[in-house]
Design an enzyme around this catalytic site. Sequence first.
Site, PDB file in Angstrom:
ATOM      1  N   ASP A 189     -15.574  -5.405  -0.041  1.00 13.60           N
ATOM      2  CA  ASP A 189     -14.249  -5.118  -0.050  1.00 13.60           C
ATOM      3  C   ASP A 189     -13.990  -3.859   0.592  1.00 13.60           C
ATOM      4  O   ASP A 189     -14.053  -2.921   0.221  1.00 13.60           O
ATOM      5  CB  ASP A 189     -13.457  -5.321  -1.303  1.00 13.60           C
ATOM      6  CG  ASP A 189     -11.959  -4.708  -1.432  1.00 13.60           C
ATOM      7  OD1 ASP A 189     -11.619  -4.274  -0.112  1.00 13.60           O
ATOM      8  OD2 ASP A 189     -11.371  -4.985  -2.386  1.00 13.60           O
TER       9      ASP A 189
ATOM     10  N   LYS B 292      -3.840  -0.277   6.007  1.00 11.64           N
ATOM     11  CA  LYS B 292      -4.348   1.017   5.636  1.00 11.64           C
ATOM     12  C   LYS B 292      -4.939   2.060   6.484  1.00 11.64           C
ATOM     13  O   LYS B 292      -5.375   3.059   6.415  1.00 11.64           O
ATOM     14  CB  LYS B 292      -5.507   0.695   4.452  1.00 11.64           C
ATOM     15  CG  LYS B 292      -5.236  -0.375   3.345  1.00 11.64           C
ATOM     16  CD  LYS B 292      -5.133   0.374   2.141  1.00 11.64           C
ATOM     17  CE  LYS B 292      -5.089  -0.731   0.871  1.00 11.64           C
ATOM     18  NZ  LYS B 292      -4.036  -0.473  -0.055  1.00 11.64           N
TER      19      LYS B 292
HETATM   20  N1  C6P Z   1      -4.757  -1.241  -2.633  1.00 12.23           N
HETATM   21  C1  C6P Z   1      -3.686   0.859  -3.510  1.00 12.23           C
HETATM   22  O1  C6P Z   1      -2.676   1.545  -3.828  1.00 12.23           O
HETATM   23  P1  C6P Z   1      -3.980  -5.943   0.320  1.00 12.23           P
HETATM   24  O2  C6P Z   1      -2.824  -5.830  -0.801  1.00 12.23           O
HETATM   25  O3  C6P Z   1      -4.148  -7.244   0.244  1.00 12.23           O
HETATM   26  O4  C6P Z   1      -3.627  -5.219   1.438  1.00 12.23           O
HETATM   27  O5  C6P Z   1      -5.073  -4.975  -0.480  1.00 12.23           O
HETATM   28  C2  C6P Z   1      -5.478  -5.146  -1.625  1.00 12.23           C
HETATM   29  C3  C6P Z   1      -6.551  -4.158  -2.108  1.00 12.23           C
HETATM   30  C4  C6P Z   1      -7.979  -4.885  -2.260  1.00 12.23           C
HETATM   31  N2  C6P Z   1      -9.018  -3.939  -2.564  1.00 12.23           N
HETATM   32  C5  C6P Z   1      -8.749  -2.586  -2.690  1.00 12.23           C
HETATM   33  C6  C6P Z   1     -10.059  -1.720  -2.794  1.00 12.23           C
HETATM   34  C7  C6P Z   1      -7.665  -2.017  -2.356  1.00 12.23           C
HETATM   35  O6  C6P Z   1      -7.182  -0.722  -2.409  1.00 12.23           O
HETATM   36  C8  C6P Z   1      -6.543  -3.045  -1.923  1.00 12.23           C
HETATM   37  C9  C6P Z   1      -5.006  -2.350  -1.900  1.00 12.23           C
HETATM   38  C10 C6P Z   1      -3.708  -0.244  -2.766  1.00 12.23           C
HETATM   39  O7  C6P Z   1      -4.811   1.082  -4.257  1.00 12.23           O
HETATM   40  C11 C6P Z   1      -2.370  -1.126  -3.066  1.00 12.23           C
HETATM   41  S1  C6P Z   1      -2.515  -2.102  -4.500  1.00 12.23           S
END
Ligand code: C6P
Length: 404
Positions: free
Chosen positions: A198, A224
């Site tokens: 991830d 991100k």
């Molecule tokens: N973390 C944070 O504030 P999505 O929502 O699908 O774009 O990403 C999910 C996700 C998955 N793995 C990791 C390591 C992440 O950091 C995140 C998203 C954000 O830390 C929002 S919860």
Amino acid sequence: MMNVEKIRADFPILKRTVNGKPLVYFDNAATSQTPQIVIDTIVDYYSNYNANIHRGVHTLSQEATDKYEEARIKIQHHFNAKNAYEIILTSGTTHSINMVASGFASLLKKNDEIIVSALEHHSNIVPWQMLCEKTGAILKVIPMLENGSLDMKVYHNLVNKKTKLVFCNHVSNALGTINPIEEIIETAHKFNAAVLIDGAQATPHIKPDVQALNVDFYVASAHKLCGPTGVGLLYGKQEWLEKLPPYQGGGEMIDTVTFEKTTYAGLPHKFEAGTPNICGGIAFGAAIDYMNSIGFDSIAAYEEALLKYGTEELLKIEGVKIFGTTAKKTAVISFNVGTIHPYDIGTILDKLGIAVRTGHHCAQPIMDFYKIPGTIRASFSFYNTKEEIDIFITALKRAVNMFS
Ligand code: C6P
């Protein structure tokens, strides 16, 4: 050397005020801000060539298709995937992980083992628990240590010939720890287990090379790394993507359809049912170009200096405890001050124009490990400055004084 003032001028949002104060945006790990060039790409798409892709012979459809496929190639080159069709465009990290987890339902059997790390975001835990419920596979956990690193000794003992899949983040969102993914991948492969990394929190800071890593799946979200929300990628090695069944049925993922039988399209379309986020995909490509124009070496060096400065200044405040203290970490500082609830500090910081994230950061097992309800998380980007850290420290001292 990066010209930060020039870079800041690329981000219109950085000029705004919040509660009458200049915005200090330290919530980059939740989502990054968007440079004008990416905003312009989105406006250009809807102003000039908005059309469905892969479906029309008309000019707009051709233009949109070409731009979308150009974006896929930019993403392929950025991650150094061998083939463009190994890049599946998804709605983001969560979607990508769910695709792989759902696909593995047809490959796992009862008592097969899959391994997760203790440092995961809920997105990289829950889909696998759902998979275990469906298949009877067993979920094993690589424990974490006090400094926020993984206990690799335990990992080496956990992997065995029953292990089918290992999944771990490249960088922890809650702590910033950079995990030893090379070692994780190499060890898993000795037992023929696949590995999913991830990369949601790594990709804003590090340019991953999926071939050098020899990783089976790598996932990330555009939002991100200066791109829009609602788009991301699943990189998968060709042999794995061919092994997995489609995630969803629908338009564009088929080869032929009759009421008796449907045959599926080849990669990447097999995994891209329905109209995708066309504009988002194209803007993701523009965001990657923008990040590369700054350069990941410059970004890493600059952010490391911010991290060092921020950490030193923060530790001067009485009662501050930082969670996640490994030598290898990204520019994320997760901390608490005495027994003050993180939410209370976050609320006051917001009144002073400063955006941080507070809470469990969708990583409750990490908070349980430290026996805390949550932390305050300041996460820096290449467009932040030491002056902003000074403003943050002054504001934090004010907040702390209010509660003591
Ligand atoms: N973390 C944070 O504030 P999505 O929502 O699908 O774009 O990403 C999910 C996700 C998955 N793995 C990791 C390591 C992440 O950091 C995140 C998203 C954000 O830390 C929002 S919860």
